[in-house]
Scaffold this motif. Structure first.
Motif, PDB file in Angstrom:
ATOM      1  N   SER A   8       7.900  42.440  11.540  1.00  0.00           N
ATOM      2  CA  SER A   8       6.942  41.762  10.665  1.00  0.00           C
ATOM      3  C   SER A   8       7.165  40.262  10.742  1.00  0.00           C
ATOM      4  O   SER A   8       8.244  39.791  11.121  1.00  0.00           O
ATOM      5  CB  SER A   8       7.084  42.261   9.230  1.00  0.00           C
ATOM      6  OG  SER A   8       8.349  41.906   8.707  1.00  0.00           O
ATOM      7  N   ASN A  10       7.653  38.136   8.439  1.00  0.00           N
ATOM      8  CA  ASN A  10       8.718  37.667   7.566  1.00  0.00           C
ATOM      9  C   ASN A  10      10.100  38.184   7.981  1.00  0.00           C
ATOM     10  O   ASN A  10      11.102  37.833   7.363  1.00  0.00           O
ATOM     11  CB  ASN A  10       8.430  38.017   6.107  1.00  0.00           C
ATOM     12  CG  ASN A  10       8.377  39.502   5.849  1.00  0.00           C
ATOM     13  OD1 ASN A  10       8.790  40.322   6.675  1.00  0.00           O
ATOM     14  ND2 ASN A  10       7.868  39.877   4.681  1.00  0.00           N
ATOM     15  N   GLY A  11      10.156  39.034   9.002  1.00  0.00           N
ATOM     16  CA  GLY A  11      11.428  39.535   9.504  1.00  0.00           C
ATOM     17  C   GLY A  11      12.090  40.577   8.626  1.00  0.00           C
ATOM     18  O   GLY A  11      13.238  40.948   8.858  1.00  0.00           O
ATOM     19  N   ARG A  12      11.374  41.101   7.651  1.00  0.00           N
ATOM     20  CA  ARG A  12      11.962  42.065   6.720  1.00  0.00           C
ATOM     21  C   ARG A  12      11.666  43.513   7.070  1.00  0.00           C
ATOM     22  O   ARG A  12      12.267  44.415   6.515  1.00  0.00           O
ATOM     23  CB  ARG A  12      11.488  41.778   5.301  1.00  0.00           C
ATOM     24  CG  ARG A  12      11.964  40.444   4.801  1.00  0.00           C
ATOM     25  CD  ARG A  12      11.461  40.174   3.430  1.00  0.00           C
ATOM     26  NE  ARG A  12      11.930  38.866   2.988  1.00  0.00           N
ATOM     27  CZ  ARG A  12      11.520  38.268   1.911  1.00  0.00           C
ATOM     28  NH1 ARG A  12      10.637  38.857   1.130  1.00  0.00           N
ATOM     29  NH2 ARG A  12      11.974  37.091   1.590  1.00  0.00           N
ATOM     30  N   GLN A  13      10.708  43.719   7.960  1.00  0.00           N
ATOM     31  CA  GLN A  13      10.345  45.083   8.341  1.00  0.00           C
ATOM     32  C   GLN A  13      10.272  45.184   9.857  1.00  0.00           C
ATOM     33  O   GLN A  13       9.932  44.220  10.547  1.00  0.00           O
ATOM     34  CB  GLN A  13       8.999  45.471   7.742  1.00  0.00           C
ATOM     35  CG  GLN A  13       9.012  45.525   6.242  1.00  0.00           C
ATOM     36  CD  GLN A  13       7.637  45.790   5.684  1.00  0.00           C
ATOM     37  OE1 GLN A  13       6.668  45.188   6.117  1.00  0.00           O
ATOM     38  NE2 GLN A  13       7.560  46.700   4.731  1.00  0.00           N
ATOM     39  N   TYR A  33      11.313  50.641   9.337  1.00  0.00           N
ATOM     40  CA  TYR A  33      12.582  50.161   8.786  1.00  0.00           C
ATOM     41  C   TYR A  33      12.337  49.028   7.807  1.00  0.00           C
ATOM     42  O   TYR A  33      11.585  48.093   8.108  1.00  0.00           O
ATOM     43  CB  TYR A  33      13.501  49.645   9.900  1.00  0.00           C
ATOM     44  CG  TYR A  33      13.980  50.711  10.839  1.00  0.00           C
ATOM     45  CD1 TYR A  33      15.165  51.393  10.600  1.00  0.00           C
ATOM     46  CD2 TYR A  33      13.248  51.034  11.978  1.00  0.00           C
ATOM     47  CE1 TYR A  33      15.612  52.372  11.473  1.00  0.00           C
ATOM     48  CE2 TYR A  33      13.684  52.012  12.853  1.00  0.00           C
ATOM     49  CZ  TYR A  33      14.859  52.677  12.591  1.00  0.00           C
ATOM     50  OH  TYR A  33      15.296  53.654  13.464  1.00  0.00           O
ATOM     51  N   ASP A  34      12.978  49.099   6.646  1.00  0.00           N
ATOM     52  CA  ASP A  34      13.017  47.990   5.700  1.00  0.00           C
ATOM     53  C   ASP A  34      14.383  47.348   5.893  1.00  0.00           C
ATOM     54  O   ASP A  34      15.407  47.919   5.507  1.00  0.00           O
ATOM     55  CB  ASP A  34      12.829  48.496   4.266  1.00  0.00           C
ATOM     56  CG  ASP A  34      12.770  47.368   3.258  1.00  0.00           C
ATOM     57  OD1 ASP A  34      13.284  46.256   3.542  1.00  0.00           O
ATOM     58  OD2 ASP A  34      12.203  47.586   2.176  1.00  0.00           O
ATOM     59  N   LEU A  35      14.402  46.180   6.484  1.00  0.00           N
ATOM     60  CA  LEU A  35      15.665  45.538   6.850  1.00  0.00           C
ATOM     61  C   LEU A  35      16.369  44.884   5.667  1.00  0.00           C
ATOM     62  O   LEU A  35      17.461  44.342   5.824  1.00  0.00           O
ATOM     63  CB  LEU A  35      15.416  44.524   7.964  1.00  0.00           C
ATOM     64  CG  LEU A  35      14.774  45.120   9.228  1.00  0.00           C
ATOM     65  CD1 LEU A  35      14.487  44.034  10.243  1.00  0.00           C
ATOM     66  CD2 LEU A  35      15.649  46.205   9.832  1.00  0.00           C
ATOM     67  N   THR A  36      15.754  44.951   4.479  1.00  0.00           N
ATOM     68  CA  THR A  36      16.386  44.396   3.280  1.00  0.00           C
ATOM     69  C   THR A  36      17.171  45.446   2.511  1.00  0.00           C
ATOM     70  O   THR A  36      17.846  45.121   1.547  1.00  0.00           O
ATOM     71  CB  THR A  36      15.325  43.776   2.329  1.00  0.00           C
ATOM     72  OG1 THR A  36      14.468  44.809   1.857  1.00  0.00           O
ATOM     73  CG2 THR A  36      14.524  42.693   3.040  1.00  0.00           C
ATOM     74  N   LYS A  37      17.083  46.711   2.907  1.00  0.00           N
ATOM     75  CA  LYS A  37      17.754  47.802   2.196  1.00  0.00           C
ATOM     76  C   LYS A  37      19.012  48.228   2.931  1.00  0.00           C
ATOM     77  O   LYS A  37      19.208  47.930   4.102  1.00  0.00           O
ATOM     78  CB  LYS A  37      16.814  49.007   2.067  1.00  0.00           C
ATOM     79  CG  LYS A  37      15.633  48.752   1.163  1.00  0.00           C
ATOM     80  CD  LYS A  37      14.789  49.994   1.021  1.00  0.00           C
ATOM     81  CE  LYS A  37      13.627  49.771   0.075  1.00  0.00           C
ATOM     82  NZ  LYS A  37      12.795  50.976  -0.040  1.00  0.00           N
ATOM     83  N   SER A  42      16.928  52.757   4.578  1.00  0.00           N
ATOM     84  CA  SER A  42      16.073  51.789   5.258  1.00  0.00           C
ATOM     85  C   SER A  42      15.005  52.395   6.170  1.00  0.00           C
ATOM     86  O   SER A  42      14.088  51.694   6.567  1.00  0.00           O
ATOM     87  CB  SER A  42      16.926  50.831   6.093  1.00  0.00           C
ATOM     88  OG  SER A  42      17.509  51.522   7.181  1.00  0.00           O
ATOM     89  N   SER A  78       5.866  51.048   3.127  1.00  0.00           N
ATOM     90  CA  SER A  78       6.853  51.455   2.121  1.00  0.00           C
ATOM     91  C   SER A  78       6.989  52.960   2.025  1.00  0.00           C
ATOM     92  O   SER A  78       8.056  53.474   1.726  1.00  0.00           O
ATOM     93  CB  SER A  78       6.477  50.907   0.743  1.00  0.00           C
ATOM     94  OG  SER A  78       6.449  49.512   0.760  1.00  0.00           O
TER      95      SER A  78
END
Length: 185
Positions: A8, A10-13, A33-37, A42, A78
């Motif tokens: 993404s 924003n680099g978060r997904q 992948y959710d890279l913030t979890k 994730s 999500s």
């Protein structure tokens, strides 16, 4: 076997398409992948049956557009839920282009000189414009305010309503045994 990946803005997904073989049958799986979890929370896996993913891109609203050989779909990143889908029916996809939440699909027969057709999908993959061409479409480009269809000897530009705005002949000159150079008249 991962073969397609997108990050993404924003680099978060991150989305990864994988080919898999199960009981002698090929399939595809979309891994979100959710890279913030934390690592164990994730990843979400989505089975993609009876298709081959070809392109994917995150939209500004955070959904994921996946262009496959037989349909295009939007996914909630999500939950992994498919929120919209556009099926091609009997049309054969030649090429596609994605810009934010717009998707340009070009259909035709790659083994003939028959004219191609295309459809521009807007928000929620609803058709926004449809164009039938009088030339053999080889490639396409999509931008903020329009799209372009490129043939062997012509490039044609359209606005997002599907109205032709420019037509240019391409003069192909042989440069060497491997490449052609195109110039605009």
């Amino acid at each position: 076997y991962p073969f397609l990946m997108r990050l993404s803005d924003n680099g978060r997904q991150m989305a990864v398409c994988c080919m898999k073989v199960e009981n002698g049958t090929f399939g595809a799986q979309l891994q979100l992948y959710d890279l913030t979890k934390e690592e164990q929370d994730s990843r979400i896996s989505v089975e993609l049956t009876d298709c081959v993913p070809l392109q994917m891109s995150y939209t500004s609203s955070g959904t994921l557009v996946v262009v496959c050989d037989s349909f295009t779909a939007l996914y909630n990143t999500s939950t992994g839920e498919q929120t919209a889908r556009y099926d091609y029916g009997d049309n054969q996809l030649l090429t596609a282009a994605i810009y934010n939440s717009n998707v340009l699909l070009v259909f035709g027969n790659p083994n003939s000189t028959a004219a191609g057709s295309c459809v521009l999908l807007g928000r929620d993959l609803q058709p926004a414009a449809s164009v039938s061409t009088d030339f053999d479409v080889r490639d396409a480009a999509l931008g903020k305010s329009g799209f372009y269809l490129i043939g062997k000897q012509i490039a044609v530009g359209y606005n997002l309503s599907g109205e032709e705005i420019i037509r240019q002949s391409l003069d192909a000159r042989h440069k060497d045994d491997k490449k052609f150079v195109y110039t605009v008249d």
